[in-house]
Design an enzyme around this catalytic site. Sequence first.
Site, PDB file in Angstrom:
ATOM      1  N   HIS A  32     -17.288  14.701  55.358  1.00 26.53           N
ATOM      2  CA  HIS A  32     -15.996  14.946  54.717  1.00 26.53           C
ATOM      3  C   HIS A  32     -14.878  14.124  55.357  1.00 26.53           C
ATOM      4  O   HIS A  32     -14.035  13.561  54.665  1.00 26.53           O
ATOM      5  CB  HIS A  32     -15.681  16.439  54.804  1.00 26.53           C
ATOM      6  N   ASP A  76      -8.758  14.399  51.704  1.00 19.67           N
ATOM      7  CA  ASP A  76      -8.610  15.840  51.565  1.00 19.67           C
ATOM      8  C   ASP A  76      -7.227  16.167  50.970  1.00 19.67           C
ATOM      9  O   ASP A  76      -6.845  15.585  49.957  1.00 19.67           O
ATOM     10  CB  ASP A  76      -8.834  16.501  52.928  1.00 19.67           C
ATOM     11  N   TRP A  77      -6.477  17.092  51.570  1.00 18.93           N
ATOM     12  CA  TRP A  77      -5.158  17.444  51.047  1.00 18.93           C
ATOM     13  C   TRP A  77      -4.193  16.266  51.053  1.00 18.93           C
ATOM     14  O   TRP A  77      -3.195  16.264  50.327  1.00 18.93           O
ATOM     15  CB  TRP A  77      -4.564  18.619  51.840  1.00 18.93           C
ATOM     16  N   ASP A 107     -20.638  14.707  52.473  1.00 18.66           N
ATOM     17  CA  ASP A 107     -19.617  15.732  52.280  1.00 18.66           C
ATOM     18  C   ASP A 107     -20.090  16.763  51.253  1.00 18.66           C
ATOM     19  O   ASP A 107     -20.298  16.427  50.084  1.00 18.66           O
ATOM     20  CB  ASP A 107     -18.317  15.067  51.809  1.00 18.66           C
ATOM     21  N   TRP A 159     -15.891  26.620  50.582  1.00 18.10           N
ATOM     22  CA  TRP A 159     -14.929  26.407  51.677  1.00 18.10           C
ATOM     23  C   TRP A 159     -13.806  27.424  51.596  1.00 18.10           C
ATOM     24  O   TRP A 159     -13.425  28.030  52.610  1.00 18.10           O
ATOM     25  CB  TRP A 159     -14.384  24.988  51.603  1.00 18.10           C
TER      26      TRP A 159
END
Length: 451
Positions: A432, A276-277, A403, A317
């Site tokens: 995810h 993710d980030w 995901d 999202w």
Amino acid sequence: MRDALAQAGLAAVAGEVPVGAVVVRHGQVIARGHNRPVSSHDPTAHAEIQALRAAAAVLGNYRLDDCDLYVTLEPCAMCSGAMLHARLRRVVYGAADPKTGAAGSVLDLFAQPRLNHRTQVQGGVLAAECGQGLSEFFRARRQESRMRARPLRDDALRTSDERFRDLPGYPWAPHYIDDLQSLAGLRLHYLDEGPRDADITWLCLHGNPAWSYLYRKMIPVLLEGGGRVVAPDLVGFGKSDKPKREAAHSFAWHRQVLLELVERLDLREVVLVVQDWGGLLGLTLPMAEPGRYRGLLVMNTTLGTGDVPLGPGLLAWREMCAKNPRFDVARLFARGNPQLTPAECAAYAAPFPDAGHRAGLRAFPAMVPDTPDAPGAKLSRQARDFLSQDWEGRTLMAIGAQDPVLGEPVMQDLRRQIRNCPEPVVLPQAGHFVPEQGEAVARAAVGYFRR
């Protein structure tokens, strides 16, 4: 003694003072033990006592006349008395204990002439290695105490330690730093486990709305493989301080904090573990100092280059976060990870007790670069060019196929942007948050990056 050191390592992972012990009979280890006073609420649960109890159970006799005990730290008076009562043949210890040692440092119970048993004592075996783990443990404890005494910035919040007490599967001691230039007095939390001179340092970067708790299933495997694991909480997440204002967060600032942390800890032979980030930010790090990095372990993430449209999952999202800024973090993890217990889901929500602590959660969805001139887009394009043309390390990619935001199509696009990235490992049942099923990924990574 190396076997006893391994036991000390288990104590450290559990947040106990890292002391380990083994009992040997006729050249064979018959019992092991490590410190457990804190976790067992038992003041007598020292490593030596644990090992003596186990050995007596194996032999069916509390008398251990023909046994030797190896322990990483000079025994205290309690343990020395137990050893004499057990009639041990010999005690071998590593580091001396100048504060409570009862084998010669403070007193020497083993040399008392009026006692009716003589146990041989030998000290100083692997003393430097035994002492190093203890020194690092108490240094971290002192650092934690100092950090807790530091004042909190007026424009930030700090989640109470009570909310992190007894989290399932997360036993590691906290580390804090607040004197990086980019932090400007904010406190950053990170985990730092394993030997400092390990062949591989696994730098594990989480995303939104997770924190370092995300990697709790991978960390033990990476440590068992002999590596060092560093897992920071981004500012605004986990145990790190949380600015009250969403405007405090920016792509460039979070990246700069990570760059300074890597430099301060002097991390080398780094395998960057991202999701993710953690990838949006982390994949831009190696181009700054390529010599520090040897590999990438990439899970469900992307590069925010701004020159391609954001995918429908990511846009959905972002819209959900904008419409529901107080979304239930625990429920989010439960919905996407049905195998998690309620306590594990609650642990993800622990850092965010109210709206004031959630500025980072609100800020990050909008921070994903979505135009060529968006903050972070240029850096991300530079990272893409570096990874596609100049990256010389190895890459392992794992994809959670369920995901809906950063699934297989997005990851396959990213794979084509990373030089010499092989076909990914696809986890059909993972969503995810791939590290929630990451034990197998971690085992594969330990072997892959050691080749």
